[in-house]
Design an enzyme around this catalytic site. Structure first.
Site, PDB file in Angstrom:
ATOM      1  N   GLU B  49      71.426  51.922  13.822  1.00 51.91           N
ATOM      2  CA  GLU B  49      71.462  50.530  14.227  1.00 51.91           C
ATOM      3  C   GLU B  49      70.799  49.620  13.112  1.00 51.91           C
ATOM      4  OE1 GLU B  49      69.767  49.107  17.714  1.00 51.91           O
ATOM      5  OE2 GLU B  49      70.865  50.715  19.059  1.00 51.91           O
ATOM      6  N   ASP B  60      62.855  40.684  21.467  1.00 52.96           N
ATOM      7  CA  ASP B  60      62.034  41.636  20.674  1.00 52.96           C
ATOM      8  C   ASP B  60      60.564  41.388  20.742  1.00 52.96           C
ATOM      9  OD1 ASP B  60      63.763  43.180  19.146  1.00 52.96           O
ATOM     10  OD2 ASP B  60      64.799  41.439  18.185  1.00 52.96           O
TER      11      ASP B  60
END
Lengths: 400, 257
Positions: B49, B60
């Site tokens: 990824e 995040d």
């Protein structure tokens, strides 16, 4: 034939092509839950009765609609009325929404609320609502704003809230919202996020507008009583845009001019501003699609305004819709213009406005002298300026 | 069969689970990212990824936020990451998945993004702030370009939603293994097991799990439940803080999965 007004947002939370729900999947269930809980609460007579009662006895509504005769005389044009949201409990319109959402959170069985704050007014209002209904409260605030608004930080602590300083990114409102959204993503099962403005994923822009629309509903009744007719102009400052939507909402179907005033900072050409309509383009940010100050790669740009509450890179999706449909005209006032308005209102009317509201007053200063004396302007004085006194003194080289 | 589907099939044949490794593209620069991708591929990762740096990554945690800041200060944007995919594709056939927030894609143009990413050799895309309700602009071009659309199912998703998300997913379904942001503390318990088992009954597409997988021990436990294990923050962190230990760590993860 009369076309019935379409009630916005639509089912997916859109105002035209603006709005929607752009959040991590973890939050989707909570947004659905909130949408449903809000629909149920709005139909619940007990809930609305209690809210109305508190608005009256606790917040001090209706707030006055004051004819500013000295300012009117000084500017020599249209009649100027101030909607005195600065007289609401905690000193700004923010309490209308914060109290509504605190009651909603309690009804949903949540034990904790979180909020973001820029100028500190929404943080104070949320801390107040949480104290009143008995909820734990944490407020996220950029470290730049903590410095600019020390008084409000202390007020929140007095009210029992925990203030979390955010030192990421530009250290202002947008970073506080990022952190609040991350907190919500982590504690979504126990926590309600009290969004402070008509921004973020659906249903927030709708809920906040509805809770704030009491401003316009009152102003309409008050001006009809005072003048026997509707005003010719409405003016409000636009950061996220909740005080503006609160005033405008009730008048959108009336044939009057409506003006939103963004933060022009040091001027549009300087790049140091928060005028999303003057300098931005459409983007997806913090859960919604709206106008956004961004670079060519879609990264969000830093903003600047003398007023922490307008220092934000995007704007509520309904405002984007009202701009595109040309129902509302959006303009901006610079830091210097806002500071001059701050001084003028204090000197002429004995009212120290919040720096945010000073942007709206700055537009009045430009507009009123160009209009005949029989025209009527209502300007939303969204908050009082006590919180800004120290900051303004510092700008003038005085330490208090 | 897509490269991602083939990677999962290969894992099944070898009787192991897929090891999906995340890197922030451009952290600390694009050349180093390329070197790390090749290192990961050699050390046994099955799928990579590639994170696209964004100014406001709200899903995040601090580790990936800081990685994004480093990449942004190196001047890296979505178009550079697409170019990087092209360069990497010239040297390895490992499946590459772009993980990006919606705004860079929206600004680039959703349809153009799908075409360019696919032409560069990307195999899939994950957009964490794009729930299925908002995917109209992505799904159609992605199907045409044979770019796998990987959507996320969360512990808070209702079973009805989970089934719908699984049905819209191609390549794999991304199960978010905790209620929170990337790099948070993971607990592998009953709820996680139940959710993943349920998800597997909804779809024949493989289910990979990630968020909070920080050690080979976590990875091993997760590999017993899911078809693939995604490791992000832990890899970003070791490359940043102890680069000489990164290869060993990755080999341990491979062993565990």
């Amino acid at each position: 034939m009369e076309v019935p007004a379409i009630k916005l947002p639509d089912k997916k939370g859109y105002f035209g092509r603006f709005g929607g729900r752009f959040v991590p999947e973890t939050l989707m269930a909570a947004l659905n839950e909130l949408e449903q809980a809000y629909a149920e609460a709005s139909r619940d007579r007990e809930f609305t009765k209690n809210f109305q009662h508190l608005l009256q006895t606790y917040v001090g509504r209706p707030t006055a609609l004051y004819f500013a005769s000295q300012l009117t005389k000084h500017l020599g044009g249209a009649k100027i009325y101030l909607k005195r949201e600065d007289l609401a409990h905690t000193g700004a319109h923010k309490i209308n929404n914060a109290l509504g959402q605190a009651l909603l959170a309690k009804r949903m069985g949540k034990e904790r609320v979180i909020a973001e704050t820029g100028a500190g007014q929404h943080g104070v209002a949320t801390a107040t609502g949480a104290a009143l209904v008995g909820l734990k409260c944490e407020v996220y605030m950029g470290s730049e704003d903590v410095k600019r608004q020390a008084l409000n930080v202390f007020r929140m602590r007095l009210l029992g809230a925990k203030v979390v300083e955010v030192s990421l990114g530009s250290k202002t409102l947008k970073d506080a919202i990022n952190e609040a959204l991350r907190d919500w993503t982590t504690n979504v099962r126990s926590t309600h996020y009290v969004m402070g403005t008509v921004f973020g994923p659906h249903p927030f822009p709708m809920i906040v507008r509805d809770f704030q629309s009491v401003i316009g509903a009152e102003a309409k009744k008050q001006i009809l009583k005072a003048e026997g007719r509707l005003p010719d102009y409405l003016i409000a400052c636009v950061g996220g845009g909740s005080n503006a939507m609160g005033l405008f909402n009730e008048f959108l179907d009336d044939n009057i001019n409506i003006i939103g005033v963004e933060a022009g900072g040091s001027g549009i050409a300087s790049g140091r501003h928060a005028a999303r309509f003057a300098g931005g383009s459409i983007g997806v940010f913090q859960g919604t699609k709206s106008y956004l100050l961004q670079d060519d790669n879609g990264n969000v740009l830093g903003t600047h305004s003398v007023s922490a509450g307008l220092d934000y890179a995007s704007v509520g999706p309904e405002h984007a819709f009202l701009k595109e449909s040309e129902r509302v005209r959006y303009t901006y006032a610079t830091d210097d213009e806002a500071l001059a308005a701050f001084d003028l209102l204090a000197a002429k009317e004995g009212i120290i406005p919040a720096l945010e509201s000073s942007h709206a007053v700055a537009e009045v200063i430009k507009l009123a002298p160009t209009l005949p004396k029989d025209k009527i302007i209502i300007v939303n004085l969204s908050g009082r300026g006590d919180k800004d006194v120290q900051h303004v003194a510092r700008l003038r080289g005085e330490e208090l | 069969m897509s490269r991602i589907a083939a990677a999962f099939r290969k894992c099944r044949e070898k009787n192991r689970k897929a090891f999906i490794a995340y890197l922030m593209a451009g952290d600390p620069n694009l050349q180093e990212t390329k070197r790390r991708v090749l290192l990961l591929a050699n050390a046994g990762a099955d799928i990579i990824e590639l994170g696209v740096p964004f100014s406001d990554p709200l899903a995040d945690g601090p580790t990936i936020q800081r990685a994004a800041e480093r990449a942004l200060s190196a001047g890296v944007a979505l178009k550079d990451v697409i170019n990087l995919v092209k360069e990497i594709r010239a040297e390895t056939s490992i499946p590459l998945v772009l993980m990006t927030y919606e705004n860079p894609v929206y600004k680039y143009g959703e349809e153009k993004f799908v075409k360019d990413a696919s032409a560069a050799g990307a195999d899939g895309v994950i957009i964490p702030d794009l729930p299925p309700e908002e995917t109209a602009g992505i799904i159609k071009p992605a199907r045409a370009a044979k770019l796998d659309t990987i959507f996320l199912v969360a512990p808070t998703s209702t079973s009805n939603r989970a089934a719908k998300i699984a049905a819209a997913s191609r390549g794999f379904v991304y199960y978010v293994s905790l209620v929170g942001i990337t790099g948070s503390k993971l607990e592998i318990g009953e709820e996680l097991r139940d959710h993943i088992s349920y998800l597997k009954t909804c779809t024949a597409t493989p289910v990979a799990a990630g968020f909070g997988v920080s050690s080979p021990q976590d990875a091993k436990q997760m590999a017993q439940i899911a078809d693939g294990v995604i490791v992000g923050s832990a890899i970003v962190k070791i490359f940043n803080e102890q680069p000489d230990k990164a290869e060993d760590f990755i080999k341990q993860l491979r062993e565990a999965i």
